[in-house]
Design an enzyme around this catalytic site. Structure first.
Site, PDB file in Angstrom:
ATOM      1  CG  HIS A  24      -0.678  -0.089   2.526  1.00  6.10           C
ATOM      2  ND1 HIS A  24       0.339   0.647   3.064  1.00  6.10           N
ATOM      3  CD2 HIS A  24      -1.200  -0.802   3.557  1.00  6.10           C
ATOM      4  CE1 HIS A  24       0.442   0.381   4.356  1.00  6.10           C
ATOM      5  NE2 HIS A  24      -0.471  -0.491   4.677  1.00  6.10           N
ATOM      6  CG  HIS A  78      -4.992  -5.537  12.352  1.00  2.00           C
ATOM      7  ND1 HIS A  78      -5.810  -4.432  12.242  1.00  2.00           N
ATOM      8  CD2 HIS A  78      -3.874  -5.236  11.627  1.00  2.00           C
ATOM      9  CE1 HIS A  78      -5.220  -3.530  11.483  1.00  2.00           C
ATOM     10  NE2 HIS A  78      -4.057  -3.985  11.092  1.00  2.00           N
ATOM     11  CD  GLU A  80      -3.781  -2.469   7.150  1.00  6.57           C
ATOM     12  OE1 GLU A  80      -3.269  -2.377   8.274  1.00  6.57           O
ATOM     13  OE2 GLU A  80      -3.423  -1.754   6.182  1.00  6.57           O
ATOM     14  CG  ASP A  82      -1.894  -6.693   6.085  1.00  8.52           C
ATOM     15  OD1 ASP A  82      -2.917  -6.097   6.465  1.00  8.52           O
ATOM     16  OD2 ASP A  82      -0.786  -6.546   6.635  1.00  8.52           O
ATOM     17  CG  HIS A 145      -1.686   0.118  12.434  1.00 10.52           C
ATOM     18  ND1 HIS A 145      -1.720   0.705  11.192  1.00 10.52           N
ATOM     19  CD2 HIS A 145      -1.842  -1.196  12.221  1.00 10.52           C
ATOM     20  CE1 HIS A 145      -1.857  -0.222  10.266  1.00 10.52           C
ATOM     21  NE2 HIS A 145      -1.931  -1.380  10.866  1.00 10.52           N
ATOM     22  CG  ASP A 164      -0.016  -4.825  11.635  1.00 11.11           C
ATOM     23  OD1 ASP A 164       0.346  -5.789  10.939  1.00 11.11           O
ATOM     24  OD2 ASP A 164      -0.947  -4.071  11.307  1.00 11.11           O
TER      25      ASP A 164
HETATM   26 FE1  FEO Z   1      -2.256  -3.325   9.858  1.00 10.82          FE
HETATM   27 FE2  FEO Z   1      -0.274  -5.843   8.681  1.00 10.82          FE
HETATM   28  O1  FEO Z   1      -1.801  -4.791   8.819  1.00 10.82           O
END
Ligand code: FEO
Length: 404
Positions: A24, A78, A80, A82, A145, A164
């Protein structure tokens, strides 16, 4: 790669992404890994999934250990992409599993998937889940995060699944910190930790300190830290926590960097005598050209140094676009306790250096001077001014550094 056991009956079942170079917008010359973990207890538990493209790899790893239909719990630390986009394929094979996730995580997941198909259990800090001989303790880490973020601690095994946090973008066949350091270098590993922190976690220093304090209050001293990227910390778990405390407190080296771009080399010509002036005061200085250096490297080097000078030509009365882009990145990362100044060449109206200082104000950076400008091309007299500008910057930097 096969599943790798990190503690009795706890396995890494993730995937290595050797090829990713643009994460990203974050340049990843060493690739990365998407780590997730399988606990073979009375109630089989999967901690996190992987990026969608790697779903088949993690499924294969899981199948080498257990039939995925036997998975009873899926922990999503998390959401996100990924880490969570592999959930669709996992849940197809594990229809009886319950997903344990924070309230914000569930609301986020609802935006990405048809979650009405799945069973959920919303967790908050301090909640536990007994899965057999092991107990999982959930610790919310909002904004470290993403708002949904949490960590999961396996109490009996002493393993912290840290999503992360404590991660690194490093693709390697080494799964553990000691294996990596033995075969490659601990310097590379330390650099990857700083790079990751500076580019992803820099804005959240105080929150990170608070969460580390929470761990300590709960008496948690993880034997193993298992992040969602890079190597697993088993020989340096305590050390990586210490390095996070240092970084979260804004620790920096007494050194300077010059970050610049140039149109017809005038601003570049200014950077050399400035660096010599800095060096004459015994302060190390490194010059980094934008457009020739990946942005994440610039951000990492900015973070490591106590002071930075930005060199920007004026283009159409404002900053050169690459310098503006760099400052936009840095502004979002909310750096603290750093000294900044600017210099550059201009042809007629000027404006870039003034604009850079306006951005330093918005960022709350400590400012050095009000900048140095040169018309068209530096003369030998201008080069002398540049040298003195560098000298004065270094003197101020040495004084400023004593405050920390
Ligand atoms: Fe915050 Fe590795 O994704």
């Amino acid at each position: 790669m096969k599943p790798v056991e990190l503690k009795k009956d706890i396995f890494w079942v993730g995937a290595i992404d050797w090829a990713v170079r643009d994460f990203h917008g974050y340049e990843t010359p060493r690739g990365t890994t998407y780590n997730n973990y399988l606990i073979l207890d009375e109630e089989v538990t999967l901690v996190d999934t992987v990026k969608y493209d790697f779903s088949e790899i993690t499924i294969k790893h899981i199948q080498e250990l257990v039939d995925p239909a036997k998975i009873k719990h899926v922990i999503i630390n998390h959401i996100e992409n990924d880490h969570a986009t592999g959930i669709d394929k996992i849940m197809d094979l594990s229809p009886d599993a319950t997903i344990h996730i924070t309230d914000r995580g569930k609301k986020g997941l609802d935006r990405f998937f048809d979650t009405s198909r799945w069973k959920f259990h919303i967790v908050k800090s301090g909640d536990t889940l007994k899965i057999g001989k092991n107990t999982l303790l959930f610790l919310e880490t909002p904004m470290v995060h993403w708002p949904d973020s949490m960590m999961t601690y396996c109490q009996e095994a002493g393993v912290l699944f840290s999503q992360d946090g404590f991660g690194q973008h490093l693709a390697s066949t080494a799964r553990f910190d000691d294996q990596f350091s033995a075969c490659v270098s601990s310097v590379v590993l330390e650099d990857a930790v700083v790079d990751y922190y500076a580019n992803i976690l820099m804005p959240f220093g105080q929150l990170i300190l608070d969460k580390i304090a929470d761990l300590q209050k709960l008496g948690i001293k993880p034997e193993i830290i298992a992040p969602d990227h890079g190597v697993i910390w088993r020989s340096q778990a305590a050390k990586v926590i210490e390095s996070y405390v240092d970084m979260a407190q804004g620790k920096a080296d007494l050194r300077a960097i010059i970050v610049y771009d140039t149109m017809w080399k005038s601003t570049e010509m200014m950077s050399v005598p400035i660096s010599e002036g800095i060096s004459s005061e015994g302060v190390d200085c490194r010059i980094l050209k934008l457009r020739a250096t990946p942005m994440n490297v610039i951000i990492k080097e900015f973070w490591k140094a106590r002071g930075t000078l930005f060199g920007t030509p004026t283009l159409n009365n404002i900053m050169y676009p690459s310098v503006a882009e760099c400052l936009t990145h840095l502004r979002g990362l909310r750096p603290k306790n750093r000294l900044a100044g600017a210099f550059g060449s201009y042809g007629w109206g000027g404006g870039a250096v003034k604009e850079a200082y306006e951005i330093f104000d918005k960022m709350g950076l400590e400012k050095f001077d009000s900048g140095l400008q040169v018309i068209y091309k530096p003369s030998s007299e201008d080069e002398e001014k540049c040298y003195r500008f560098g000298q004065e910057f270094a003197k101020r930097l040495k004084e400023y550094h004593t405050r920390f």
